[in-house]
Motif scaffolding. Structure first.
Motif, PDB file in Angstrom:
ATOM      1  N   UNK A 313       0.810  -1.244  -0.010  1.00 14.04           N
ATOM      2  CA  UNK A 313      -0.076  -0.093   0.038  1.00 14.04           C
ATOM      3  C   UNK A 313       0.968   1.122  -0.057  1.00 14.04           C
ATOM      4  N   UNK A 314       2.157   1.116   0.513  1.00 13.34           N
ATOM      5  CA  UNK A 314       2.972   2.460   0.524  1.00 13.34           C
ATOM      6  C   UNK A 314       3.533   2.511  -1.032  1.00 13.34           C
ATOM      7  N   UNK A 315       3.506   1.747  -1.797  1.00 16.20           N
ATOM      8  CA  UNK A 315       4.021   1.927  -3.409  1.00 16.20           C
ATOM      9  C   UNK A 315       3.206   2.856  -3.929  1.00 16.20           C
ATOM     10  N   UNK A 316       3.984   3.904  -4.683  1.00 15.18           N
ATOM     11  CA  UNK A 316       3.077   4.757  -5.201  1.00 15.18           C
ATOM     12  C   UNK A 316       2.376   4.020  -6.410  1.00 15.18           C
ATOM     13  N   UNK A 317       2.529   3.401  -7.164  1.00 10.52           N
ATOM     14  CA  UNK A 317       1.812   2.665  -8.076  1.00 10.52           C
ATOM     15  C   UNK A 317       0.558   2.169  -7.589  1.00 10.52           C
ATOM     16  N   UNK A 318       0.707   1.334  -6.667  1.00  7.16           N
ATOM     17  CA  UNK A 318      -0.473   0.720  -6.118  1.00  7.16           C
ATOM     18  C   UNK A 318      -1.607   1.749  -5.635  1.00  7.16           C
ATOM     19  N   UNK A 319      -0.719   2.761  -4.928  1.00  9.20           N
ATOM     20  CA  UNK A 319      -1.732   3.834  -4.307  1.00  9.20           C
ATOM     21  C   UNK A 319      -2.545   4.504  -5.587  1.00  9.20           C
ATOM     22  N   UNK A 324      -7.623   5.467  -8.239  1.00  8.09           N
ATOM     23  CA  UNK A 324      -8.218   5.277  -9.690  1.00  8.09           C
ATOM     24  C   UNK A 324      -9.721   4.602  -9.524  1.00  8.09           C
ATOM     25  N   UNK A 325      -9.610   3.740  -8.559  1.00  8.11           N
ATOM     26  CA  UNK A 325     -10.978   3.091  -8.313  1.00  8.11           C
ATOM     27  C   UNK A 325     -11.909   3.713  -7.449  1.00  8.11           C
ATOM     28  N   UNK A 326     -11.378   4.389  -6.495  1.00  9.11           N
ATOM     29  CA  UNK A 326     -12.194   5.056  -5.663  1.00  9.11           C
ATOM     30  C   UNK A 326     -11.362   6.038  -4.600  1.00  9.11           C
ATOM     31  N   UNK A 327     -11.658   7.171  -4.693  1.00  3.83           N
ATOM     32  CA  UNK A 327     -10.874   8.489  -4.021  1.00  3.83           C
ATOM     33  C   UNK A 327     -11.882   9.577  -4.054  1.00  3.83           C
ATOM     34  N   UNK A 361      -9.502   3.302  -0.193  1.00  2.20           N
ATOM     35  CA  UNK A 361      -8.934   2.143  -0.581  1.00  2.20           C
ATOM     36  C   UNK A 361      -7.374   2.225  -0.507  1.00  2.20           C
ATOM     37  N   UNK A 362      -6.860   3.239  -0.480  1.00  2.67           N
ATOM     38  CA  UNK A 362      -5.426   3.296  -0.623  1.00  2.67           C
ATOM     39  C   UNK A 362      -4.743   3.907   0.952  1.00  2.67           C
ATOM     40  N   UNK A 363      -5.720   3.883   1.735  1.00  2.00           N
ATOM     41  CA  UNK A 363      -5.392   4.062   3.100  1.00  2.00           C
ATOM     42  C   UNK A 363      -4.539   3.072   3.713  1.00  2.00           C
ATOM     43  N   UNK A 364      -3.643   3.287   4.637  1.00  2.00           N
ATOM     44  CA  UNK A 364      -2.998   2.232   5.290  1.00  2.00           C
ATOM     45  C   UNK A 364      -3.850   1.385   6.250  1.00  2.00           C
ATOM     46  N   UNK A 365      -4.895   2.189   6.817  1.00  2.00           N
ATOM     47  CA  UNK A 365      -5.736   1.245   7.707  1.00  2.00           C
ATOM     48  C   UNK A 365      -6.590   0.403   6.861  1.00  2.00           C
TER      49      UNK A 365
END
Length: 544
Positions: A313-319, A324-327, A361-365
């Protein structure tokens, strides 16, 4: 209509700074002297900050309450979200009985509490800090140490002290990236400068942890292991930050330390095993391994999955992919661009944005949530039904820390948006040639206020650069010192203390934990202050 910040409302910057510090004094008094519960101390300090912002700094009431609400919302997500999910995973492993296997497997490496603390709080915590940050390592490691049988106050305190060395490079180097962005200084130069300050602290943190637990004489009994841990971490941190950049120092240093210390303890063990006074004495250096290798791997698997998920989750590409799916991102009503920063905090009138991002989705939690869902199927005789019930119990267990964290972030944001934080920062610029000594202290104050080295760099980075240029010292040094000094403020930040008390089941004892860490925080920041002053004038050759 826009409101312009005022930094010297009383006509004397020192007097104005003193008044700006009143909410912090209230917080300090209630935690350290009255030993009040965290949510009560936070409520009193936040109320005082709102009142002072309106009366002395002239902030319109609507903006003052909007800023406080904005900070509280940030406290709930993503900070509280991390805490709840991390403690949930821990609670599941305890309820399933798997944590007993983890305890035994660690005891098979060493029964010594000092070395267990270095393994979990220092090395494993640094890995989590490097991948996620924002309170995640303290939440996870404090819960693990309590589960191992540590005294809860020491478990929380040790984890807060250990969570210093990695903070400046936490969350894949975000604090350094932000420092470079807000100052327009070279990213690698700041990374190298921090990498020539923090390794000194990293080298002594394992010894510091041991001395805190058992005193200096008993720490000499495990000095070889302490030196291995400190050298592995500090050496890796120096090399990676100076030759690779700010993104991976924590992760690589943690892996090298875990591997190096683990290998060393296979061939060396202390002659006497130390435990807390209220524990039964250990009869041997290593416990008898009561479980099969398969059972041990299964017990550790939820934590390994958690570490992997947080790393990914910390990788920029995955974030970017998840966003892109939900933000969801929106301008905070009534606050966005309604406040203007003025000189000398900004060269020209600059609007203060207030954008709230609900990137679920991209949150560490959320990474920890997915790890917990996977763990529900890994843990024997568990499943989604028990996991859901455990999540509800965990959220109820953390109701007071949730309130505390929300109010503390509200306090930080009202002080930032009103200009009160900048008022205190400007008071430090009056120190002239001695400013390099106070640069780390300014970063320390920023982290105490915000709970984040990233936020502290964003708050005071430009001020550090401007003041350094005015007195003729390296601006990169002072900006780096803001980050390096800030790491010592993490352990006394009310936000961090709330996370630690929640994880160690010390809710209501925030004042005790604050008193426990205060001396260590002040001592560490003074070490960084002396080092920065020497680098500014007599040790310039140490700078990149």
């Amino acid at each position: 209509m826009q409101w312009v910040q005022e930094y010297n409302p009383l006509g004397n910057i020192l007097l104005s700074a003193f008044v700006a510090a009143i909410p912090l004094c209230i917080l300090f008094y209630m935690l350290a002297v009255r030993r009040a519960k965290g949510h009560l101390a936070a409520l009193a300090a936040t109320g005082a900050a709102i009142l002072l912002a309106m009366v002395f700094w002239g902030m319109p009431a609507e903006l003052a309450f909007d800023a406080t609400a904005y900070g509280a919302a940030f406290g709930v997500f993503p900070i509280v979200w991390i805490v709840v999910t991390a403690i949930w995973v821990y609670n599941m492993t305890v309820e399933s009985g798997e944590f007993e296997i983890i305890k035994n497997s660690l005891a098979c490496i060493t029964e010594d509490r000092r070395l267990q603390a270095i393994f979990i709080a220092f090395a494993f915590g640094s890995f989590i800090e490097g991948t996620a940050g924002f309170g995640t390592p303290v939440a996870i490691t404090a819960a693990m140490l309590v589960g191992l049988g540590f005294n809860p106050l020491y478990a929380a305190g040790i984890c807060l002290i250990a969570n210093t060395a990695p903070v400046a490079f936490g969350a894949i180097g975000i604090p350094i990236v932000v420092a470079a962005k807000v100052t327009d200084l070279d990213l690698m130069t700041i990374s190298r400068t921090v990498g020539r300050q923090l390794p000194l602290l990293s080298l002594i943190v394992p010894l510091w942890l041991s001395v805190t637990m058992c005193g200096f004489r008993r720490s000499l009994e495990v000095l070889p292991a302490i030196l291995v841990a400190g050298a592995c971490f500090a050496g890796s941190q120096f090399l990676v930050s100076n030759y690779m950049g700010p993104y991976l120092p924590d992760i690589i240093s943690a892996i090298v330390t875990i591997a190096g210390l683990g290998a060393f303890l296979k061939v060396w063990q202390p002659k006497s095993i130390w435990r807390f006074a209220d524990e039964p004495a250990a009869t041997q250096a290593r416990a008898t391994c009561a479980y099969s290798r398969t059972e041990v791997i299964r017990a550790w698997l939820p934590w390994l999955v958690l570490a992997l998920m947080v790393f990914l989750w910390g990788l920029e590409d995955i974030k970017n992919f998840l966003n892109s799916i939900f933000a969801l991102s929106f301008e905070w009503p009534g606050l966005h661009d309604a406040v203007l920063k003025d000189s000398p905090i900004a060269a020209t009138d600059t609007s203060y944005p207030a954008t709230y991002a609900f990137n679920f989705l991209s949150a560490a939690g959320t990474a920890i949530l997915f790890a917990g869902l996977i763990a529900a199927f890994i843990l024997p005789r568990y499943g989604l039904g028990k996991a859901t019930a455990c999540f509800g119990r965990t959220a109820f267990q953390l109701r007071y820390p949730i309130m505390t964290i929300a109010m503390i972030l509200g306090l930080a944001y009202i002080m930032n948006y009103s200009g009160m934080s900048s008022t205190m920062g400007l008071a430090f610029t009056l120190t002239g040639p001695m400013f390099p000594f106070f640069s780390p202290i300014l970063g320390w104050l920023g982290v105490f206020l915000t709970g984040s080295d990233t936020s502290s760099n964003a708050l005071f980075g430009a001020l550090q650069k401007t003041t350094a240029q005015q007195i003729g010292v390296s601006p990169e040094l002072c900006v780096a010192a803001n980050a390096s000094g800030g790491v010592a403020g993490k352990m006394i930040s009310p936000q961090s203390i709330s996370v630690a008390t929640a994880a160690s089941r010390l809710v209501g004892h925030e004042g005790d934990l604050f008193r426990f860490t205060l001396f260590h925080s002040i001592a560490m920041v003074l070490v960084m202050s002396v080092l920065t002053l020497m680098q500014a004038y007599t040790l310039r050759w140490t700078l990149p």
